[in-house]
Design an enzyme around this catalytic site. Structure first.
Site, PDB file in Angstrom:
ATOM      1  N   CYS A  83       0.808  -1.227   0.000  1.00 49.85           N
ATOM      2  CA  CYS A  83       0.000   0.000   0.000  1.00 49.85           C
ATOM      3  C   CYS A  83       0.839   1.274   0.000  1.00 49.85           C
ATOM      4  O   CYS A  83       0.358   2.339  -0.391  1.00 49.85           O
ATOM      5  CB  CYS A  83      -0.949   0.000   1.195  1.00 49.85           C
ATOM      6  SG  CYS A  83      -2.173  -1.332   1.162  1.00 49.85           S
TER       7      CYS A  83
ATOM      8  N   HIS B 197      -3.485   7.256   2.307  1.00 47.88           N
ATOM      9  CA  HIS B 197      -3.882   5.999   1.673  1.00 47.88           C
ATOM     10  C   HIS B 197      -5.319   5.692   2.060  1.00 47.88           C
ATOM     11  O   HIS B 197      -5.688   5.775   3.236  1.00 47.88           O
ATOM     12  CB  HIS B 197      -2.939   4.885   2.134  1.00 47.88           C
ATOM     13  CG  HIS B 197      -3.433   3.512   1.832  1.00 47.88           C
ATOM     14  ND1 HIS B 197      -3.923   3.149   0.595  1.00 47.88           N
ATOM     15  CD2 HIS B 197      -3.524   2.399   2.619  1.00 47.88           C
ATOM     16  CE1 HIS B 197      -4.290   1.878   0.631  1.00 47.88           C
ATOM     17  NE2 HIS B 197      -4.061   1.403   1.837  1.00 47.88           N
TER      18      HIS B 197
ATOM     19  N   ASN C 210     -10.381   0.297  -1.604  1.00 46.47           N
ATOM     20  CA  ASN C 210      -8.952   0.248  -1.291  1.00 46.47           C
ATOM     21  C   ASN C 210      -8.217  -0.515  -2.390  1.00 46.47           C
ATOM     22  O   ASN C 210      -8.290  -1.735  -2.460  1.00 46.47           O
ATOM     23  CB  ASN C 210      -8.755  -0.426   0.072  1.00 46.47           C
ATOM     24  CG  ASN C 210      -7.294  -0.571   0.462  1.00 46.47           C
ATOM     25  OD1 ASN C 210      -6.393  -0.270  -0.320  1.00 46.47           O
ATOM     26  ND2 ASN C 210      -7.048  -1.050   1.675  1.00 46.47           N
TER      27      ASN C 210
END
Length: 328
Positions: free
Chosen positions: A115, A255, A285
Protein backbone atom coordinates in the site's frame (compact mmCIF):
# COMPACT_ATOMS: atom_id res chain seq x y z
CA UNK A 1 23.84 22.65 -3.79
CA UNK A 2 20.38 21.93 -5.21
CA UNK A 3 19.68 23.68 -8.51
CA UNK A 4 16.28 22.15 -9.31
CA UNK A 5 13.34 20.20 -7.91
CA UNK A 6 10.47 18.21 -9.36
CA UNK A 7 6.98 19.30 -10.36
CA UNK A 8 3.79 17.25 -10.67
CA UNK A 9 3.03 18.09 -14.30
CA UNK A 10 0.31 15.57 -15.11
CA UNK A 11 -2.19 13.27 -13.42
CA UNK A 12 -4.17 10.24 -14.51
CA UNK A 13 -6.31 7.42 -13.17
CA UNK A 14 -8.29 4.43 -14.43
CA UNK A 15 -10.68 1.81 -13.10
CA UNK A 16 -12.32 -1.26 -14.67
CA UNK A 17 -15.82 -0.97 -16.12
CA UNK A 18 -17.53 -3.17 -13.53
CA UNK A 19 -18.78 -1.28 -10.46
CA UNK A 20 -19.60 -3.51 -7.48
CA UNK A 21 -21.83 -2.05 -4.79
CA UNK A 22 -21.96 -3.16 -1.18
CA UNK A 23 -25.26 -5.00 -1.53
CA UNK A 24 -23.65 -7.63 -3.76
CA UNK A 25 -20.86 -8.36 -1.28
CA UNK A 26 -23.09 -8.17 1.78
CA UNK A 27 -25.42 -10.73 0.23
CA UNK A 28 -22.55 -13.12 -0.57
CA UNK A 29 -21.15 -12.87 2.98
CA UNK A 30 -24.51 -12.92 4.76
CA UNK A 31 -24.08 -9.41 6.17
CA UNK A 32 -26.90 -7.02 6.98
CA UNK A 33 -27.51 -4.11 4.64
CA UNK A 34 -25.25 -1.16 5.44
CA UNK A 35 -22.68 -3.21 7.37
CA UNK A 36 -19.76 -2.45 5.03
CA UNK A 37 -20.28 1.30 4.78
CA UNK A 38 -20.69 1.70 8.54
CA UNK A 39 -17.35 0.00 9.21
CA UNK A 40 -15.25 1.09 6.25
CA UNK A 41 -16.85 4.11 4.60
CA UNK A 42 -16.94 2.20 1.29
CA UNK A 43 -20.13 2.31 -0.79
CA UNK A 44 -18.81 0.80 -4.02
CA UNK A 45 -15.62 -0.28 -5.76
CA UNK A 46 -14.48 -1.42 -9.21
CA UNK A 47 -13.44 -5.00 -10.01
CA UNK A 48 -11.72 -6.29 -13.12
CA UNK A 49 -13.52 -8.46 -15.65
CA UNK A 50 -12.15 -11.38 -17.67
CA UNK A 51 -10.31 -9.35 -20.31
CA UNK A 52 -8.76 -6.80 -17.97
CA UNK A 53 -5.03 -6.85 -17.17
CA UNK A 54 -2.85 -4.96 -14.73
CA UNK A 55 -0.70 -3.57 -17.53
CA UNK A 56 -3.82 -2.45 -19.41
CA UNK A 57 -5.16 -0.59 -16.38
CA UNK A 58 -1.76 1.02 -15.76
CA UNK A 59 -1.51 2.01 -19.42
CA UNK A 60 -4.81 3.91 -19.30
CA UNK A 61 -3.77 5.87 -16.20
CA UNK A 62 -0.27 6.50 -17.56
CA UNK A 63 -1.54 7.73 -20.92
CA UNK A 64 -3.95 10.12 -19.19
CA UNK A 65 -1.09 11.55 -17.09
CA UNK A 66 1.20 11.95 -20.10
CA UNK A 67 -1.52 13.75 -22.06
CA UNK A 68 -2.28 15.96 -19.06
CA UNK A 69 1.42 16.86 -18.77
CA UNK A 70 1.61 17.65 -22.50
CA UNK A 71 5.01 15.99 -22.60
CA UNK A 72 6.83 14.30 -25.47
CA UNK A 73 7.24 10.55 -24.96
CA UNK A 74 10.99 10.84 -25.60
CA UNK A 75 11.31 13.14 -22.58
CA UNK A 76 10.35 10.39 -20.11
CA UNK A 77 13.61 8.90 -18.81
CA UNK A 78 12.21 6.49 -16.22
CA UNK A 79 8.95 4.60 -15.67
CA UNK A 80 8.21 3.30 -12.17
CA UNK A 81 5.28 0.92 -11.64
CA UNK A 82 4.23 0.32 -8.03
CA UNK A 83 2.16 -2.87 -7.90
CA UNK A 84 1.53 -5.99 -5.86
CA UNK A 85 -0.33 -7.71 -8.70
CA UNK A 86 1.87 -7.66 -11.84
CA UNK A 87 0.75 -9.45 -14.99
CA UNK A 88 3.32 -12.18 -14.25
CA UNK A 89 5.82 -13.03 -11.51
CA UNK A 90 8.46 -12.69 -14.24
CA UNK A 91 9.09 -10.54 -16.24
CA UNK A 92 8.20 -7.21 -14.58
CA UNK A 93 5.24 -5.34 -16.04
CA UNK A 94 6.86 -1.89 -16.25
CA UNK A 95 8.80 -2.56 -19.50
CA UNK A 96 5.55 -3.64 -21.18
CA UNK A 97 3.84 -0.51 -19.84
CA UNK A 98 6.59 1.75 -21.19
CA UNK A 99 6.48 -0.05 -24.56
CA UNK A 100 2.72 0.39 -24.92
CA UNK A 101 3.02 4.08 -24.06
CA UNK A 102 5.77 4.59 -26.64
CA UNK A 103 8.37 5.53 -24.02
CA UNK A 104 11.30 4.30 -26.10
CA UNK A 105 13.96 6.22 -24.14
CA UNK A 106 12.72 5.23 -20.69
CA UNK A 107 14.05 2.73 -18.22
CA UNK A 108 11.29 0.78 -16.48
CA UNK A 109 11.02 -1.26 -13.28
CA UNK A 110 8.34 -2.59 -10.93
CA UNK A 111 8.32 -1.68 -7.23
CA UNK A 112 6.57 -4.01 -4.78
CA UNK A 113 5.84 -1.82 -1.76
CA UNK A 114 2.27 -2.91 -1.02
CA UNK A 115 0.00 0.00 0.00
CA UNK A 116 2.94 2.38 0.48
CA UNK A 117 4.47 1.59 -2.93
CA UNK A 118 3.50 4.91 -4.49
CA UNK A 119 5.25 6.89 -1.75
CA UNK A 120 8.47 4.94 -2.32
CA UNK A 121 8.18 5.41 -6.09
CA UNK A 122 7.41 9.13 -5.75
CA UNK A 123 10.40 9.70 -3.47
CA UNK A 124 12.75 7.82 -5.83
CA UNK A 125 11.32 9.66 -8.83
CA UNK A 126 11.83 13.05 -7.18
CA UNK A 127 15.47 12.17 -6.48
CA UNK A 128 15.98 11.05 -10.09
CA UNK A 129 14.52 14.28 -11.46
CA UNK A 130 16.67 16.40 -9.13
CA UNK A 131 19.84 14.45 -10.01
CA UNK A 132 19.46 13.98 -13.76
CA UNK A 133 17.02 16.73 -14.75
CA UNK A 134 14.80 14.35 -16.71
CA UNK A 135 11.12 13.46 -16.38
CA UNK A 136 9.68 10.37 -14.69
CA UNK A 137 6.33 8.61 -15.05
CA UNK A 138 5.11 7.08 -11.78
CA UNK A 139 2.19 4.65 -12.00
CA UNK A 140 0.61 2.65 -9.17
CA UNK A 141 -1.88 -0.04 -10.13
CA UNK A 142 -3.45 -3.16 -8.67
CA UNK A 143 -6.01 -5.81 -9.53
CA UNK A 144 -6.73 -7.03 -6.01
CA UNK A 145 -10.13 -8.58 -6.78
CA UNK A 146 -8.36 -11.64 -8.20
CA UNK A 147 -6.54 -12.17 -4.90
CA UNK A 148 -9.53 -11.72 -2.57
CA UNK A 149 -10.66 -14.73 -0.56
CA UNK A 150 -14.44 -14.34 -1.03
CA UNK A 151 -15.06 -16.16 2.25
CA UNK A 152 -12.80 -13.88 4.30
CA UNK A 153 -14.76 -10.82 5.39
CA UNK A 154 -11.75 -8.68 6.32
CA UNK A 155 -10.39 -8.52 2.78
CA UNK A 156 -13.55 -9.14 0.73
CA UNK A 157 -15.20 -5.90 1.86
CA UNK A 158 -12.17 -3.63 1.36
CA UNK A 159 -10.16 -4.33 -1.74
CA UNK A 160 -10.59 -2.93 -5.22
CA UNK A 161 -8.92 -2.50 -8.60
CA UNK A 162 -7.57 0.82 -9.90
CA UNK A 163 -4.57 2.69 -11.27
CA UNK A 164 -3.23 6.18 -10.70
CA UNK A 165 -0.35 8.04 -12.34
CA UNK A 166 1.74 11.18 -11.96
CA UNK A 167 4.34 12.71 -14.29
CA UNK A 168 7.23 14.48 -12.54
CA UNK A 169 9.23 17.00 -14.55
CA UNK A 170 12.23 19.18 -13.64
CA UNK A 171 11.50 22.53 -12.00
CA UNK A 172 14.00 25.39 -11.49
CA UNK A 173 12.43 26.33 -8.14
CA UNK A 174 14.35 24.36 -5.50
CA UNK A 175 11.68 24.76 -2.81
CA UNK A 176 9.18 22.58 -4.66
CA UNK A 177 8.80 18.82 -5.02
CA UNK A 178 9.55 16.57 -2.05
CA UNK A 179 10.33 18.81 0.92
CA UNK A 180 10.68 15.89 3.35
CA UNK A 181 10.12 12.14 3.31
CA UNK A 182 10.11 9.42 5.95
CA UNK A 183 9.96 5.86 4.62
CA UNK A 184 9.84 3.10 7.23
CA UNK A 185 9.47 -0.66 7.64
CA UNK A 186 8.53 -2.90 10.57
CA UNK A 187 9.11 -6.55 9.72
CA UNK A 188 7.65 -7.68 13.05
CA UNK A 189 4.29 -7.37 11.26
CA UNK A 190 5.49 -9.23 8.18
CA UNK A 191 2.73 -11.86 8.14
CA UNK A 192 -0.25 -9.70 9.11
CA UNK A 193 -1.31 -9.39 5.46
CA UNK A 194 -0.03 -11.91 2.95
CA UNK A 195 -0.52 -14.18 -0.02
CA UNK A 196 1.22 -17.31 1.21
CA UNK A 197 2.01 -19.07 -2.06
CA UNK A 198 3.72 -18.04 -5.26
CA UNK A 199 7.13 -16.96 -4.02
CA UNK A 200 10.28 -19.03 -3.67
CA UNK A 201 9.49 -19.81 -0.02
CA UNK A 202 6.23 -21.57 -0.98
CA UNK A 203 6.02 -22.14 -4.75
CA UNK A 204 2.77 -23.02 -6.45
CA UNK A 205 2.22 -26.79 -6.38
CA UNK A 206 -0.36 -29.31 -7.55
CA UNK A 207 -1.51 -30.10 -4.00
CA UNK A 208 -1.74 -26.51 -2.83
CA UNK A 209 -5.00 -25.40 -1.22
CA UNK A 210 -6.73 -22.56 -3.07
CA UNK A 211 -6.63 -20.20 -0.08
CA UNK A 212 -2.82 -20.14 -0.17
CA UNK A 213 -2.98 -18.21 -3.45
CA UNK A 214 -5.42 -15.65 -2.02
CA UNK A 215 -4.95 -12.69 0.29
CA UNK A 216 -5.23 -13.23 4.03
CA UNK A 217 -5.47 -10.56 6.72
CA UNK A 218 -4.49 -12.34 9.92
CA UNK A 219 -5.58 -9.72 12.44
CA UNK A 220 -7.54 -6.72 11.17
CA UNK A 221 -7.48 -4.87 14.49
CA UNK A 222 -3.71 -5.21 14.75
CA UNK A 223 -3.31 -3.98 11.18
CA UNK A 224 -5.54 -0.99 11.93
CA UNK A 225 -3.72 0.07 15.10
CA UNK A 226 -0.25 -0.38 13.60
CA UNK A 227 -1.19 1.49 10.43
CA UNK A 228 -2.68 4.44 12.31
CA UNK A 229 0.43 4.70 14.50
CA UNK A 230 2.80 4.40 11.54
CA UNK A 231 0.98 6.98 9.43
CA UNK A 232 0.67 9.38 12.37
CA UNK A 233 4.30 9.10 13.43
CA UNK A 234 5.81 9.42 9.96
CA UNK A 235 3.53 12.37 9.17
CA UNK A 236 4.59 14.16 12.33
CA UNK A 237 8.25 13.60 11.49
CA UNK A 238 8.00 14.93 7.93
CA UNK A 239 6.10 18.00 9.10
CA UNK A 240 8.82 18.65 11.68
CA UNK A 241 11.60 18.11 9.14
CA UNK A 242 9.94 20.51 6.69
CA UNK A 243 9.41 23.04 9.52
CA UNK A 244 5.67 22.99 8.93
CA UNK A 245 2.56 22.48 11.02
CA UNK A 246 -0.77 20.88 10.21
CA UNK A 247 -2.14 24.36 9.49
CA UNK A 248 0.35 24.74 6.62
CA UNK A 249 -1.01 21.72 4.73
CA UNK A 250 -3.22 22.57 1.77
CA UNK A 251 -4.48 19.02 1.14
CA UNK A 252 -4.01 15.82 3.12
CA UNK A 253 -3.99 12.72 0.90
CA UNK A 254 -3.82 9.54 3.01
CA UNK A 255 -3.88 6.00 1.67
CA UNK A 256 -7.56 5.10 1.32
CA UNK A 257 -7.52 1.92 3.41
CA UNK A 258 -10.56 2.54 5.58
CA UNK A 259 -12.46 5.76 6.32
CA UNK A 260 -12.06 5.24 10.06
CA UNK A 261 -8.29 4.94 9.61
CA UNK A 262 -8.12 8.22 7.71
CA UNK A 263 -10.27 9.90 10.36
CA UNK A 264 -8.01 8.62 13.15
CA UNK A 265 -4.81 9.86 11.48
CA UNK A 266 -6.43 13.17 10.57
CA UNK A 267 -7.51 13.64 14.20
CA UNK A 268 -4.09 12.69 15.57
CA UNK A 269 -2.41 15.26 13.33
CA UNK A 270 -4.95 18.02 13.94
CA UNK A 271 -5.68 18.44 10.24
CA UNK A 272 -8.99 20.03 9.34
CA UNK A 273 -11.41 17.48 7.93
CA UNK A 274 -12.18 19.57 4.85
CA UNK A 275 -8.50 19.43 3.81
CA UNK A 276 -8.58 15.62 3.62
CA UNK A 277 -9.02 14.08 0.16
CA UNK A 278 -11.41 11.11 0.32
CA UNK A 279 -12.08 8.69 -2.52
CA UNK A 280 -12.63 5.44 -0.61
CA UNK A 281 -16.42 5.77 -0.69
CA UNK A 282 -16.64 5.28 -4.46
CA UNK A 283 -13.38 3.45 -5.20
CA UNK A 284 -12.50 1.27 -2.19
CA UNK A 285 -8.95 0.25 -1.29
CA UNK A 286 -6.72 -0.40 -4.31
CA UNK A 287 -3.50 -0.49 -2.25
CA UNK A 288 -0.69 1.63 -3.76
CA UNK A 289 -3.05 3.09 -6.37
CA UNK A 290 -5.23 5.00 -3.89
CA UNK A 291 -2.96 8.04 -3.43
CA UNK A 292 -2.25 8.81 -7.13
CA UNK A 293 -5.90 8.07 -7.97
CA UNK A 294 -6.92 10.53 -5.25
CA UNK A 295 -4.44 13.12 -6.55
CA UNK A 296 -5.85 12.80 -10.06
CA UNK A 297 -9.45 13.09 -8.86
CA UNK A 298 -8.84 16.05 -6.52
CA UNK A 299 -6.89 17.82 -9.27
CA UNK A 300 -9.79 17.31 -11.69
CA UNK A 301 -12.27 18.66 -9.14
CA UNK A 302 -10.13 21.60 -8.04
CA UNK A 303 -6.81 21.97 -9.89
CA UNK A 304 -3.72 21.90 -7.72
CA UNK A 305 -2.15 25.35 -7.70
CA UNK A 306 1.55 26.18 -7.58
CA UNK A 307 2.67 26.57 -3.98
CA UNK A 308 0.11 24.19 -2.46
CA UNK A 309 1.63 21.89 0.15
CA UNK A 310 0.50 18.26 0.19
CA UNK A 311 0.89 15.71 2.96
CA UNK A 312 0.79 12.11 1.70
CA UNK A 313 0.94 9.07 3.98
CA UNK A 314 0.40 5.31 3.75
CA UNK A 315 0.95 2.01 5.54
CA UNK A 316 0.64 -1.52 4.25
CA UNK A 317 1.75 -5.13 4.21
CA UNK A 318 5.24 -5.91 5.36
CA UNK A 319 4.78 -3.67 7.21
CA UNK A 320 5.92 -0.78 5.07
CA UNK A 321 4.86 2.82 5.18
CA UNK A 322 5.81 6.43 5.28
CA UNK A 323 4.88 10.03 4.66
CA UNK A 324 5.90 12.73 2.20
CA UNK A 325 5.48 16.50 2.19
CA UNK A 326 5.28 17.65 -1.42
CA UNK A 327 5.06 21.25 -2.61
CA UNK A 328 3.23 21.56 -5.91
Amino acid sequence: MQTRSSRMAGFGHAVPARCVDNAEIEASLGLEAGWIERRTGIRSRYWAEAGDTLSGLAERAGRMALEDAKINADDIALTLLATSTPDHLLPPSAPLLAHRLGLTRSGAIDLAGACSGFLYALTLADGFVRTYGRAVLVVAANILSRRINPAERASAVLFADAAGAVVLTPCPEVKRGVLSADLVADGSGYDLIQIAAGGSSQPFSAGMIAEDALMTMRDGREVFSRAVALMTNTSQRVLHEAELTAADISRFVPHQANARMSDAVCGNLGIEREKTVRTIGSFGNSSAATIPLSLSITNAERPLAGGETLLLTAAGAGMTGGAVVYRV
